[in-house]
Design a protein around this motif. Structure first.
Motif, PDB file in Angstrom:
ATOM      1  N   GLU A 139      15.368  36.565  11.063  1.00  0.00           N
ATOM      2  CA  GLU A 139      14.724  37.116  12.259  1.00  0.00           C
ATOM      3  C   GLU A 139      13.195  37.093  12.111  1.00  0.00           C
ATOM      4  N   TYR A 140      12.716  37.370  10.902  1.00  0.00           N
ATOM      5  CA  TYR A 140      11.267  37.429  10.656  1.00  0.00           C
ATOM      6  C   TYR A 140      10.803  36.314   9.714  1.00  0.00           C
ATOM      7  N   GLU A 141      11.484  35.180   9.735  1.00  0.00           N
ATOM      8  CA  GLU A 141      11.191  34.079   8.823  1.00  0.00           C
ATOM      9  C   GLU A 141       9.731  33.631   8.928  1.00  0.00           C
ATOM     10  N   TYR A 142       9.266  33.413  10.130  1.00  0.00           N
ATOM     11  CA  TYR A 142       7.885  32.973  10.367  1.00  0.00           C
ATOM     12  C   TYR A 142       6.887  33.966   9.772  1.00  0.00           C
ATOM     13  N   GLN A 143       7.064  35.248  10.061  1.00  0.00           N
ATOM     14  CA  GLN A 143       6.136  36.267   9.577  1.00  0.00           C
ATOM     15  C   GLN A 143       6.167  36.384   8.051  1.00  0.00           C
ATOM     16  N   ILE A 144       7.350  36.313   7.470  1.00  0.00           N
ATOM     17  CA  ILE A 144       7.469  36.444   6.010  1.00  0.00           C
ATOM     18  C   ILE A 144       6.800  35.266   5.312  1.00  0.00           C
ATOM     19  N   ILE A 147      17.745  39.747   8.472  1.00  0.00           N
ATOM     20  CA  ILE A 147      16.337  40.194   8.590  1.00  0.00           C
ATOM     21  C   ILE A 147      15.400  39.053   8.244  1.00  0.00           C
ATOM     22  N   PHE A 148      15.725  38.320   7.183  1.00  0.00           N
ATOM     23  CA  PHE A 148      14.865  37.198   6.787  1.00  0.00           C
ATOM     24  C   PHE A 148      14.787  36.153   7.896  1.00  0.00           C
ATOM     25  N   TRP A 173       1.998  39.748  12.142  1.00  0.00           N
ATOM     26  CA  TRP A 173       3.141  40.604  12.475  1.00  0.00           C
ATOM     27  C   TRP A 173       3.158  41.029  13.939  1.00  0.00           C
ATOM     28  N   GLY A 174       2.367  40.364  14.775  1.00  0.00           N
ATOM     29  CA  GLY A 174       2.559  40.506  16.214  1.00  0.00           C
ATOM     30  C   GLY A 174       1.615  41.415  16.963  1.00  0.00           C
ATOM     31  N   THR A 227       3.032  35.600   5.802  1.00  0.00           N
ATOM     32  CA  THR A 227       2.534  36.715   4.990  1.00  0.00           C
ATOM     33  C   THR A 227       2.382  36.277   3.540  1.00  0.00           C
TER      34      THR A 227
END
Length: 182
Positions: A8-13, A5-6, A71-72, A16
């Motif tokens: 996959e969403y590294e950029y967003q995390i 999960i991290f 977050w898109g 954020t």
């Protein structure tokens, strides 16, 4: 699982985290500035707390907008949502525009207001002049003024900024309280 999960969403995390930390620092800086201004101008703490609430709303709005972008949510979708919300709010506030005017006046009075709680003033209003009143409190929407007879007069902030006002005596509230104690 969490690792997947991290990644996959590294950029967003990461963004954020950057936005949250940045906005917390912005909020802290704005509150410290407001506190410094309040201390310098010897303003009532209740007025400072009110400005803190306005700062929190502003930072929350920026945070919401930024996080939705991260977050898109597409910009055109976001503008559609916000313009619809603001249209509804705008129509609602237009019906009660004086409330918004009084809040704005309250913010202006926080940053540049030559009178303090306790000052005795005279408001030069041709329709209903108000003479020899002491500023008892400054609220978000109105001033609380006390007459020599002990009557409480509430005066809208936006009208107070539009009318000529004469300072009759500094710290008259202190003097009045000292006379009561005797």
């Amino acid at each position: 699982m969490i690792k997947d999960i991290f990644f996959e969403y590294e950029y967003q995390i990461i963004w954020t985290t950057v936005v949250v930390v940045g906005l917390l620092l912005l909020r802290l800086g704005l509150k410290q500035s407001a506190k410094r201004i309040a201390k310098r101008d010897e303003l009532n703490f209740a007025r400072t707390r009110l400005i803190f609430k306005y700062i929190n709303v502003l930072v929350s709005f920026i945070a919401l907008f930024s996080l939705l972008l991260i977050w898109g949510v597409e910009v055109h979708e976001l503008t559609l949502i916000f313009s619809s919300v603001f249209a509804v709010i705008g129509i609602g506030l237009f019906a009660v525009w004086s409330i918004l005017s009084n809040i704005t006046s309250g913010v202006i009075m926080f940053f540049s207001f030559p009178y303090k709680i306790g000052d005795k003033i005279k408001i030069h209003d041709k329709d209903s002049p108000i003479d020899n009143v002491i500023i008892e409190d400054i609220k978000a929407f109105q001033l609380h003024l006390r007459t020599d007879k002990g009557e409480l007069v509430t005066y809208p902030n936006n009208l107070f900024l539009q009318k000529p006002v004469t300072l009759l005596k500094k710290d008259a509230l202190l003097e009045r309280d000292e006379n009561i104690d005797r």
